[in-house]
Scaffold this active site. Structure first.
Site, PDB file in Angstrom:
ATOM      1  N   ARG A  45      -5.788   2.574   3.623  1.00 32.63           N
ATOM      2  CA  ARG A  45      -6.861   1.907   4.369  1.00 32.63           C
ATOM      3  C   ARG A  45      -8.014   2.851   4.658  1.00 32.63           C
ATOM      4  O   ARG A  45      -8.063   3.983   4.181  1.00 32.63           O
ATOM      5  CB  ARG A  45      -6.356   1.332   5.691  1.00 32.63           C
ATOM      6  CG  ARG A  45      -5.431   0.166   5.553  1.00 32.63           C
ATOM      7  CD  ARG A  45      -5.421  -0.651   6.840  1.00 32.63           C
ATOM      8  NE  ARG A  45      -4.627  -1.830   6.638  1.00 32.63           N
ATOM      9  CZ  ARG A  45      -5.058  -2.916   6.014  1.00 32.63           C
ATOM     10  NH1 ARG A  45      -6.295  -2.980   5.578  1.00 32.63           N
ATOM     11  NH2 ARG A  45      -4.266  -3.940   5.830  1.00 32.63           N
ATOM     12  N   LYS A  65       0.828  -1.211   0.000  1.00 33.53           N
ATOM     13  CA  LYS A  65       0.000   0.000   0.000  1.00 33.53           C
ATOM     14  C   LYS A  65       0.868   1.269   0.000  1.00 33.53           C
ATOM     15  O   LYS A  65       0.578   2.220  -0.719  1.00 33.53           O
ATOM     16  CB  LYS A  65      -0.934   0.012   1.226  1.00 33.53           C
ATOM     17  CG  LYS A  65      -1.967  -1.119   1.189  1.00 33.53           C
ATOM     18  CD  LYS A  65      -2.883  -1.106   2.394  1.00 33.53           C
ATOM     19  CE  LYS A  65      -2.214  -1.436   3.705  1.00 33.53           C
ATOM     20  NZ  LYS A  65      -1.663  -2.797   3.798  1.00 33.53           N
ATOM     21  N   GLU A 117      -1.088   6.078   6.300  1.00 31.64           N
ATOM     22  CA  GLU A 117      -1.610   5.581   7.570  1.00 31.64           C
ATOM     23  C   GLU A 117      -0.727   6.076   8.730  1.00 31.64           C
ATOM     24  O   GLU A 117       0.499   6.025   8.637  1.00 31.64           O
ATOM     25  CB  GLU A 117      -1.566   4.060   7.529  1.00 31.64           C
ATOM     26  CG  GLU A 117      -2.370   3.390   8.561  1.00 31.64           C
ATOM     27  CD  GLU A 117      -2.461   1.913   8.212  1.00 31.64           C
ATOM     28  OE1 GLU A 117      -3.578   1.450   8.011  1.00 31.64           O
ATOM     29  OE2 GLU A 117      -1.418   1.256   8.137  1.00 31.64           O
TER      30      GLU A 117
HETATM   31  P1  TTP Z   1      -1.162  -2.017   7.422  1.00 28.50           P
HETATM   32  O1  TTP Z   1      -2.328  -1.112   7.609  1.00 28.50           O
HETATM   33  O2  TTP Z   1      -1.477  -3.244   6.663  1.00 28.50           O
HETATM   34  O3  TTP Z   1       0.031  -1.177   6.776  1.00 28.50           O
HETATM   35  P2  TTP Z   1       1.389  -1.697   6.107  1.00 28.50           P
HETATM   36  O4  TTP Z   1       2.443  -0.708   6.510  1.00 28.50           O
HETATM   37  O5  TTP Z   1       1.627  -3.122   6.445  1.00 28.50           O
HETATM   38  O6  TTP Z   1       1.054  -1.549   4.584  1.00 28.50           O
HETATM   39  P3  TTP Z   1       1.934  -1.914   3.289  1.00 28.50           P
HETATM   40  O7  TTP Z   1       3.063  -2.797   3.697  1.00 28.50           O
HETATM   41  O8  TTP Z   1       0.938  -2.559   2.380  1.00 28.50           O
HETATM   42  O9  TTP Z   1       2.429  -0.595   2.799  1.00 28.50           O
HETATM   43  O10 TTP Z   1      -0.620  -2.399   8.862  1.00 28.50           O
HETATM   44  C1  TTP Z   1       0.229  -1.630   9.684  1.00 28.50           C
HETATM   45  C2  TTP Z   1       0.337  -2.355  11.020  1.00 28.50           C
HETATM   46  O11 TTP Z   1      -0.819  -2.069  11.812  1.00 28.50           O
HETATM   47  C3  TTP Z   1       0.367  -3.873  10.891  1.00 28.50           C
HETATM   48  O12 TTP Z   1       1.233  -4.407  11.884  1.00 28.50           O
HETATM   49  C4  TTP Z   1      -1.056  -4.298  11.164  1.00 28.50           C
HETATM   50  C5  TTP Z   1      -1.526  -3.263  12.143  1.00 28.50           C
HETATM   51  N1  TTP Z   1      -2.967  -2.965  12.108  1.00 28.50           N
HETATM   52  C6  TTP Z   1      -3.794  -3.571  13.043  1.00 28.50           C
HETATM   53  O13 TTP Z   1      -3.347  -4.409  13.824  1.00 28.50           O
HETATM   54  N2  TTP Z   1      -5.101  -3.199  13.091  1.00 28.50           N
HETATM   55  C7  TTP Z   1      -5.655  -2.295  12.228  1.00 28.50           C
HETATM   56  O14 TTP Z   1      -6.857  -2.008  12.299  1.00 28.50           O
HETATM   57  C8  TTP Z   1      -4.794  -1.721  11.228  1.00 28.50           C
HETATM   58  C9  TTP Z   1      -5.376  -0.742  10.248  1.00 28.50           C
HETATM   59  C10 TTP Z   1      -3.473  -2.080  11.206  1.00 28.50           C
END
Ligand code: TTP
Length: 230
Positions: free
Chosen positions: A104, A33, A51
């Site tokens: 997200r 993402k 995020e």
């Molecule tokens: P992600 O929102 O999946 O972001 P990412 O940095 O992994 O995205 P990408 O690699 O695709 O760029 O998750 C960030 C961290 O937050 C991950 O450890 C999961 C956690 N998380 C939760 O536990 N609960 C939630 O509701 C969200 C949105 C994230």
């Protein structure tokens, strides 16, 4: 409304572009993402809301992400209620450019992460109930609409590899089964569309390929992504 306007090809693009349009980028942990958002950051008509993971790691000095992974029974409500707040802040943030792109949304936080924690016994029923009440109230009372969802669809194995490569210390204990369960929830929500309401049309990008191939897809699908002509 904005969706109809952006989908109406009889309206010439510059005029369509004057309507505000919100895109939420969804997909499992580690699917790419941030790469996607970094790519679209270069578009002059687009504002990107990354995020706020850093703020989850430092809530007045507390690392809520780390606490949640260390003891989810105790801390997942604390963490997810803060995630829900920061997502809401991004949803209601005043939009200045034609396209607002969010990493997200409040929807995946609830329909994927909170569901996952609850259904796998990592969140007590009472905590799930309180978060659900908050979520239902926000849906009724706040402006949390999105016009398009871009789903970066990657296998749990690919996500695991990317999580290992980036080496975020809080995620060192995330097992493959956790990613598999989250993957199923994303699939149920966005592909099968059987479990929860889908708030906008979904554009699926297969994200297992290398990041440079994926960027080619971003380029090819650019018009659909920024105009909503899915
Ligand atoms: P992600 O929102 O999946 O972001 P990412 O940095 O992994 O995205 P990408 O690699 O695709 O760029 O998750 C960030 C961290 O937050 C991950 O450890 C999961 C956690 N998380 C939760 O536990 N609960 C939630 O509701 C969200 C949105 C994230």
């Amino acid at each position: 409304n904005a969706v109809e306007c952006y989908n109406d090809v009889s309206i010439p693009w510059p005029r369509r572009a004057k309507k505000k349009f919100t895109v939420a980028v969804e997909g499992n942990i580690g699917c790419g993402k941030s790469t996607f958002l970094n790519y679209f950051m270069k578009s002059s008509n687009t504002e990107v809301l990354m995020e706020p993971v850093n703020s989850w790691k430092s809530v007045q000095g507390h690392n809520t992400l780390e606490l949640m992974y260390k003891d989810s029974q105790r801390w997942s409500l604390t963490f997810q209620s803060y995630v829900q707040l920061t997502m809401l802040q991004n949803h209601v943030k005043k939009q200045r450019k034609a396209v607002k792109m969010m990493e997200r949304s409040i929807y995946s936080a609830k329909y994927c992460f909170v569901e996952n924690l609850y259904k796998n016994g990592m969140m007590p029923g009472v905590d799930y109930a309180v978060l659900s009440e908050w979520f239902a109230w926000m849906q009724k009372s706040c402006n949390i609409g999105v016009d398009l969802i871009v789903y970066l669809r990657a296998t749990p194995e690919t996500c695991m590899d990317r999580i290992r490569q980036r080496n975020r210390k809080e995620e060192s204990l995330v097992p493959l089964e956790y990613l598999e369960s989250l993957h199923e929830l994303h699939e149920d929500w966005l592909i099968h569309q059987t479990k929860f309401p889908v708030p906008a049309p979904v554009l699926v990008l297969e994200a297992d390929k290398g990041l440079s191939d994926l960027q080619l897809d971003f380029e090819t699908r650019r018009e659909e992504i920024l105009c909503g002509n899915v």
